[in-house]
Design a protein around this motif. Structure first.
Motif, PDB file in Angstrom:
ATOM      1  N   VAL A   1      -3.206  -4.600   6.185  1.00 21.08           N
ATOM      2  CA  VAL A   1      -3.025  -3.630   5.090  1.00 21.08           C
ATOM      3  C   VAL A   1      -2.664  -4.351   3.799  1.00 21.08           C
ATOM      4  O   VAL A   1      -3.230  -4.088   2.733  1.00 21.08           O
ATOM      5  CB  VAL A   1      -1.939  -2.596   5.462  1.00 21.08           C
ATOM      6  CG1 VAL A   1      -1.559  -1.761   4.241  1.00 21.08           C
ATOM      7  CG2 VAL A   1      -2.423  -1.690   6.590  1.00 21.08           C
TER       8      VAL A   1
ATOM      9  N   ALA B   1     -11.042  -1.595   0.474  1.00 16.59           N
ATOM     10  CA  ALA B   1      -9.674  -2.003   0.788  1.00 16.59           C
ATOM     11  C   ALA B   1      -8.796  -0.797   1.108  1.00 16.59           C
ATOM     12  O   ALA B   1      -7.972  -0.843   2.030  1.00 16.59           O
ATOM     13  CB  ALA B   1      -9.085  -2.793  -0.375  1.00 16.59           C
ATOM     14  N   PHE B   2      -8.962   0.293   0.362  1.00 17.87           N
ATOM     15  CA  PHE B   2      -8.178   1.497   0.644  1.00 17.87           C
ATOM     16  C   PHE B   2      -8.520   2.059   2.021  1.00 17.87           C
ATOM     17  O   PHE B   2      -7.653   2.599   2.705  1.00 17.87           O
ATOM     18  CB  PHE B   2      -8.430   2.560  -0.436  1.00 17.87           C
ATOM     19  CG  PHE B   2      -7.816   2.236  -1.762  1.00 17.87           C
ATOM     20  CD1 PHE B   2      -6.561   1.654  -1.842  1.00 17.87           C
ATOM     21  CD2 PHE B   2      -8.490   2.499  -2.942  1.00 17.87           C
ATOM     22  CE1 PHE B   2      -5.979   1.340  -3.072  1.00 17.87           C
ATOM     23  CE2 PHE B   2      -7.927   2.193  -4.172  1.00 17.87           C
ATOM     24  CZ  PHE B   2      -6.668   1.622  -4.242  1.00 17.87           C
TER      25      PHE B   2
ATOM     26  N   ALA C   1      -7.751  -4.702  -3.402  1.00 12.47           N
ATOM     27  CA  ALA C   1      -7.885  -3.592  -4.345  1.00 12.47           C
ATOM     28  C   ALA C   1      -7.171  -3.896  -5.659  1.00 12.47           C
ATOM     29  O   ALA C   1      -7.712  -3.666  -6.749  1.00 12.47           O
ATOM     30  CB  ALA C   1      -7.332  -2.314  -3.723  1.00 12.47           C
ATOM     31  N   ILE C   2      -5.959  -4.426  -5.557  1.00 14.88           N
ATOM     32  CA  ILE C   2      -5.178  -4.746  -6.766  1.00 14.88           C
ATOM     33  C   ILE C   2      -5.880  -5.820  -7.582  1.00 14.88           C
ATOM     34  O   ILE C   2      -5.989  -5.726  -8.806  1.00 14.88           O
ATOM     35  CB  ILE C   2      -3.757  -5.186  -6.373  1.00 14.88           C
ATOM     36  CG1 ILE C   2      -2.986  -4.008  -5.777  1.00 14.88           C
ATOM     37  CG2 ILE C   2      -3.007  -5.758  -7.578  1.00 14.88           C
ATOM     38  CD1 ILE C   2      -1.661  -4.398  -5.167  1.00 14.88           C
TER      39      ILE C   2
ATOM     40  N   MET D   1      -0.110  -9.847   0.046  1.00 10.76           N
ATOM     41  CA  MET D   1      -0.755  -8.958  -0.912  1.00 10.76           C
ATOM     42  C   MET D   1      -1.042  -9.663  -2.237  1.00 10.76           C
ATOM     43  O   MET D   1      -2.176  -9.650  -2.735  1.00 10.76           O
ATOM     44  CB  MET D   1       0.127  -7.733  -1.160  1.00 10.76           C
ATOM     45  CG  MET D   1      -0.492  -6.712  -2.111  1.00 10.76           C
ATOM     46  SD  MET D   1       0.636  -5.335  -2.452  1.00 10.76           S
ATOM     47  CE  MET D   1       1.881  -6.157  -3.467  1.00 10.76           C
TER      48      MET D   1
ATOM     49  N   SER E   1     -12.335  -2.080  -4.126  1.00 13.93           N
ATOM     50  CA  SER E   1     -11.052  -1.404  -3.932  1.00 13.93           C
ATOM     51  C   SER E   1     -11.168  -0.264  -2.938  1.00 13.93           C
ATOM     52  O   SER E   1     -10.274  -0.051  -2.112  1.00 13.93           O
ATOM     53  CB  SER E   1     -10.542  -0.870  -5.281  1.00 13.93           C
ATOM     54  OG  SER E   1     -10.359  -1.922  -6.208  1.00 13.93           O
TER      55      SER E   1
ATOM     56  N   ASN F   1      -5.685  -6.341   2.350  1.00 17.56           N
ATOM     57  CA  ASN F   1      -6.719  -5.531   1.706  1.00 17.56           C
ATOM     58  C   ASN F   1      -6.189  -4.725   0.526  1.00 17.56           C
ATOM     59  O   ASN F   1      -6.950  -4.417  -0.392  1.00 17.56           O
ATOM     60  CB  ASN F   1      -7.372  -4.622   2.744  1.00 17.56           C
ATOM     61  CG  ASN F   1      -8.314  -5.387   3.641  1.00 17.56           C
ATOM     62  OD1 ASN F   1      -9.472  -5.592   3.309  1.00 17.56           O
ATOM     63  ND2 ASN F   1      -7.818  -5.848   4.780  1.00 17.56           N
ATOM     64  N   LEU F   2      -4.904  -4.396   0.541  1.00 15.47           N
ATOM     65  CA  LEU F   2      -4.313  -3.797  -0.646  1.00 15.47           C
ATOM     66  C   LEU F   2      -4.363  -4.808  -1.788  1.00 15.47           C
ATOM     67  O   LEU F   2      -4.595  -4.446  -2.950  1.00 15.47           O
ATOM     68  CB  LEU F   2      -2.869  -3.376  -0.357  1.00 15.47           C
ATOM     69  CG  LEU F   2      -2.174  -2.521  -1.417  1.00 15.47           C
ATOM     70  CD1 LEU F   2      -2.948  -1.242  -1.670  1.00 15.47           C
ATOM     71  CD2 LEU F   2      -0.749  -2.191  -0.975  1.00 15.47           C
TER      72      LEU F   2
ATOM     73  N   VAL G   1      -6.481   0.116   4.416  1.00 18.45           N
ATOM     74  CA  VAL G   1      -5.073   0.498   4.317  1.00 18.45           C
ATOM     75  C   VAL G   1      -4.814   1.803   5.067  1.00 18.45           C
ATOM     76  O   VAL G   1      -3.792   1.961   5.757  1.00 18.45           O
ATOM     77  CB  VAL G   1      -4.663   0.636   2.837  1.00 18.45           C
ATOM     78  CG1 VAL G   1      -3.275   1.244   2.710  1.00 18.45           C
ATOM     79  CG2 VAL G   1      -4.706  -0.717   2.145  1.00 18.45           C
TER      80      VAL G   1
END
Length: 390
Positions: A331, A48-49, A338-339, A209, A45, A334-335, A52
């Protein structure tokens, strides 16, 4: 031009190893640092952030410098981030290393695409960009299994030290083979955001996403799943990761072949349906080795088969802001990582067995299907309205 494409492909190879390599050494990382496996999964995550945060920032400021200078800065950040991660002993240091190494990810793809659009002959831009992206798929076939083997046989830190060293070589290739170019767009920055006033691109962002989140809720924990549910040995994970990487390569190729016969929307929706089915079958039959390998292979193939048509849909719905649309796609992708890692890890934190990580994965993937169906409904409604007006 071939040397430039090769240099950019080396860059995306390093990105692929950094993003996906952690899945193969997750248990070693957790045991060595004294944290739980779900907490180790948070490192996915943090990467990924970083993506973002980094993609839009670089998109806004890259025009002030040459594309080559921007690319050198981004790859240097990859070296710093992966080196920091390989030597950190604290959770904060590990998180910072992943955040820094993720920052350049989306921007490297965007800058690389601009460079290739400027030097490739007419009609050859798509092929050139595909050559750049091929580095990412080859990383999953060769680099990630190599990193998994290093982590199992020696130490997980060697995996990320290798990635940092490889990125240092990428810097050299950029210096030698990438020309000095500038991106001087004539479109005002505010005008590039106009496409976001319509709902269509937001639905594609959502599909991107949720689709990626669904796969990552399971794939983030592929090693403990294969070891604890399917009964494979940790030593066998190198071959398993190679098989999953092969699925990604073939999924990308299959999507390209189908694009000449079917619409991007149909390919994306059908692929997402296959992903949902494979995740549910992993939950039901994950204890059987053959079934887990076959369904895992299909799921990973679906991830990259799903991504390409969504990128095409984004470009079709981002007129005047194509580069921002592409950055937004990275974005969203990769968000989703993380999710997915969060919801997959949450099942373990709540006390469920490893097989249950596939359930939130299937739900998230189905949410992507819902977004695509809403998009299709909106497009049909818009077309009918224009026909009545005509």
């Amino acid at each position: 031009m071939k040397k430039t494409i090769f240099s950019l492909a080396l860059g995306t190879f390093g990105l692929g190893m950094a993003e996906f390599g952690i899945m193969g050494v997750l248990t070693e990382l957790a045991h060595d640092t004294g944290i739980s496996i779900p907490s180790a999964g948070n490192m996915i995550s943090f990467y990924a952030f970083g993506v973002v945060i980094g993609a839009p920032i670089v998109a806004l400021f890259s025009s002030r410098f040459s594309l080559k200078s921007t690319l050198l800065f981004l790859v240097t950040m990859c070296v710093i981030g992966n080196a920091l991660f390989s030597v950190s002993g604290s959770y904060l240091g590990l998180a910072a290393g992943r955040l820094i190494s993720g920052f350049p990810h989306g921007a490297i793809f965007g800058v690389g695409a601009i460079i290739l659009s400027k030097i490739a002959p007419p009609g050859k831009v798509t092929v050139a960009v595909a050559g750049m992206v091929a580095g990412m798929t080859v990383a999953n076939l060769v680099g990630v299994p190599l990193g998994t083997w290093l982590g199992h046989e020696y130490h997980w830190r060697y995996t990320f030290f290798l990635i940092a060293a490889f990125d240092a070589l990428v810097i050299l290739s950029v210096l030698l083979w990438v020309p000095k170019l500038y991106d001087k767009t004539e479109t005002k920055l505010t005008e590039q955001f106009h496409f976001l006033k319509k709902p269509e691109p937001w639905l594609i962002f959502a599909a991107t996403m949720f689709g990626n989140a669904g796969v990552f809720a399971w794939f983030s924990f592929v090693k403990p799943f294969m070891v604890n549910v399917s009964g494979f040995s940790e030593g066998g994970m190198t071959i398993i990761m190679m098989l999953m990487g092969l699925g990604m390569v073939l999924g990308n190729l299959m999507s390209g072949k189908l694009s000449g016969r079917y619409s991007p929307l149909r390919i994306a929706a059908t692929t997402d349906l296959v992903i949902v089915a494979s995740l549910l079958l992993l939950f039901a039959f994950g204890e059987q080795k053959t079934a887990s390998l076959v369904m895992g292979f299909i799921c990973c193939a679906g991830l990259f088969a799903f991504s390409a048509p969504l990128q095409i849909l984004l470009l079709q719905n981002a007129k005047g802001g194509e580069l921002l649309g592409a950055a937004g796609g990275q974005v969203a992708f990769n968000l989703g990582s993380a999710i997915g890692a969060y919801f997959g890890g949450m099942m373990i934190t709540l006390g469920f067995s490893w097989s249950y990580v596939t359930l939130p994965a299937a739900i998230l993937s189905f949410s992507a299907m819902t977004s695509l169906l809403l998009y299709a409904h909106l497009k049909v409604k818009t077309r009918r309205a224009s026909e009545r007006t005509a």
